[in-house]
Motif scaffolding. Structure first.
Motif, short mmCIF file in Angstrom:
data_model
loop_
_atom_site.label_atom_id
_atom_site.label_comp_id
_atom_site.label_asym_id
_atom_site.label_seq_id
_atom_site.Cartn_x
_atom_site.Cartn_y
_atom_site.Cartn_z
N PHE A 42 24.68 4.17 -31.89
CA PHE A 42 23.71 4.11 -32.97
C PHE A 42 23.77 3.07 -33.87
CE2 PHE A 42 22.67 6.64 -36.84
CZ PHE A 42 21.13 6.36 -36.95
N LEU A 43 25.08 3.01 -34.37
CA LEU A 43 25.32 1.78 -35.62
C LEU A 43 25.28 0.47 -35.16
CD1 LEU A 43 27.75 3.99 -37.42
CD2 LEU A 43 25.28 3.67 -38.27
N SER A 44 25.22 0.36 -33.62
CA SER A 44 25.09 -1.05 -33.33
C SER A 44 23.77 -1.38 -33.09
CB SER A 44 25.95 -1.09 -32.12
OG SER A 44 27.31 -0.85 -32.40
N ASP A 45 22.77 -0.62 -33.33
CA ASP A 45 21.35 -0.95 -33.12
C ASP A 45 20.92 -1.71 -34.20
OD1 ASP A 45 18.66 -1.05 -32.74
OD2 ASP A 45 18.45 1.19 -32.09
N ARG A 46 20.21 -2.94 -33.91
CA ARG A 46 19.67 -3.79 -35.19
C ARG A 46 18.58 -3.18 -36.03
NH1 ARG A 46 21.92 -8.78 -35.55
NH2 ARG A 46 23.22 -9.39 -33.65
N ARG A 47 17.76 -2.22 -35.28
CA ARG A 47 17.04 -1.43 -36.07
C ARG A 47 17.79 -0.68 -37.07
NH1 ARG A 47 11.45 -3.25 -35.68
NH2 ARG A 47 11.11 -3.60 -33.24
N VAL A 48 18.58 -0.14 -36.72
CA VAL A 48 19.30 0.77 -37.75
C VAL A 48 20.17 0.31 -38.58
CG1 VAL A 48 20.75 2.79 -37.81
CG2 VAL A 48 19.31 2.71 -35.86
N ILE A 49 20.98 -0.86 -38.36
CA ILE A 49 21.80 -1.47 -39.24
C ILE A 49 21.17 -2.85 -39.08
CG2 ILE A 49 23.82 -2.33 -39.91
CD1 ILE A 49 23.39 0.62 -40.56
#
Length: 340
Positions: A42-49
């Motif tokens: 989840f937190l490796s997604d560039r849309r999220v972070i």
């Protein structure tokens, strides 16, 4: 009409059409290891972070994935569906897909479901739909309000899956539905029914949406405007003013400024100002999950009572209720026009 054209149209009409309901995601188990796997994806997604540089990787791997999984695993255990050994989000999303399939029985439509992060994955379920003969697939992100960190990342993942397929199905994406009449009516009826069953009348209703960094909105994300539009439409339908139905944002993460007002600070302030009875609804969630069942119904309820509040009620999401299924079914049927 030429014979070949007629035969092509008849073949298209009989071809199976896939509908893939997609929600955010969940760990496979309520333990630190499973939560760590989920959070890493989840937190490796560039849309999220959006900033995925060296500094973030050090924070993610050196702090967040060391400390946060154990704490979040405890939170998941508070709401876990022990009978099925899964999170409520997975239970509800499966049920939504099952009920939609029953409602569309007899058609050429095949309904399935997936999680953007975790299992079942979008890749797995698109491949399953293709294997069942679906030459056309409607992807339905279950987010009423559009955000690049939610809706767009579903589209991104579908695009990655499509790159791997030599024989690609046609793809459509259902749009967000922040002011859809069926959705607003379903929310209004759900709120009314819940309040009618309470032994008290709330002083205020708080509409809590998932938060996002203010920077993302400043860059052009329409999420905030759509949350405002949903709340205004709901106020108009219920005949409430801004004090009677308040817009807030929950689940902030890190030290950056997020969308305001914050849900927890608002609920604390309401209690301190003398409000003794409140209800909280979460219109941005199509299914109950950790953020609603634990963060709102438990954590924020405790904040309210700790600061002088007395009666706190959480209004469940639409989930797989009749009204909730009407929203999903009408959205799907509208977006399938021309395919069935």
């Amino acid at each position: 009409m030429a014979v070949n054209d007629f035969n092509s149209e008849r073949a298209a009409a009989s071809e199976r059409v896939g509908v893939l309901l997609v929600n955010l995601g969940t760990p496979d188990a309520a333990d630190a290891r499973s939560v760590r796997i989920y959070l890493r994806e989840f937190l490796s997604d560039r849309r999220v972070i959006e900033e995925q540089g060296l500094a973030w990787k050090l924070i993610l791997n050196g702090i967040i994935l060391v400390v946060r999984p154990r704490r979040k695993a405890r939170d998941y255990r508070k709401i876990w569906n022990t009978e099925k050994n899964e999170s409520p989000l997975k239970t509800i999303t499966r049920s939504q897909a099952g009920k939609l399939s029953e409602q569309l029985a007899g058609s050429q439509i095949v309904v399935d479901w997936a999680m953007r992060y975790g299992n079942p994955s979008i890749r797995e379920r698109i491949n399953a739909l293709v294997a069942q003969g679906c030459g056309r697939i409607l992807v339905v992100p279950l987010y009423p309000q559009y955000s690049a960190a939610t809706t767009a990342t579903v589209c991104d993942e579908v695009a990655r899956v499509m790159q791997e397929l030599r024989a690609q199905p046609a793809i459509r994406f259902a749009p967000a539905y922040p002011t859809d009449a069926t959705y607003i009516e379903a929310l209004a009826l759900s709120i009314k029914a819940h309040l009618a069953a309470l032994p008290y009348r709330p002083d205020t209703i708080v509409a809590s949406f998932h938060g996002m960094p203010q920077e993302y909105v400043d860059k052009g994300d329409p999420y905030y405007a759509q949350c405002v539009a949903t709340t205004e439409a709901l106020r108009a339908r219920l005949g409430l003013d801004t004090d009677s139905l308040m817009l807030t944002f929950q689940s902030r993460f890190g030290s950056a400024e997020w969308l305001k007002p914050y849900t927890d600070k608002t609920i604390e302030g309401l209690a301190k100002s003398g409000k003794r009875r409140i209800a909280v609804v979460t219109p941005g969630f199509a299914a109950d999950c950790l953020e609603t069942l634990e963060e709102i119904a438990q954590e924020n309820a405790e904040i309210f009572r700790h600061n002088g509040g007395e009666q706190f009620s959480f209004i469940p999401c639409l989930n797989d209720s009749d009204a909730g299924m009407d929203v999903i079914r009408q959205l799907v049927m509208r977006e399938l026009q021309g395919w069935i």
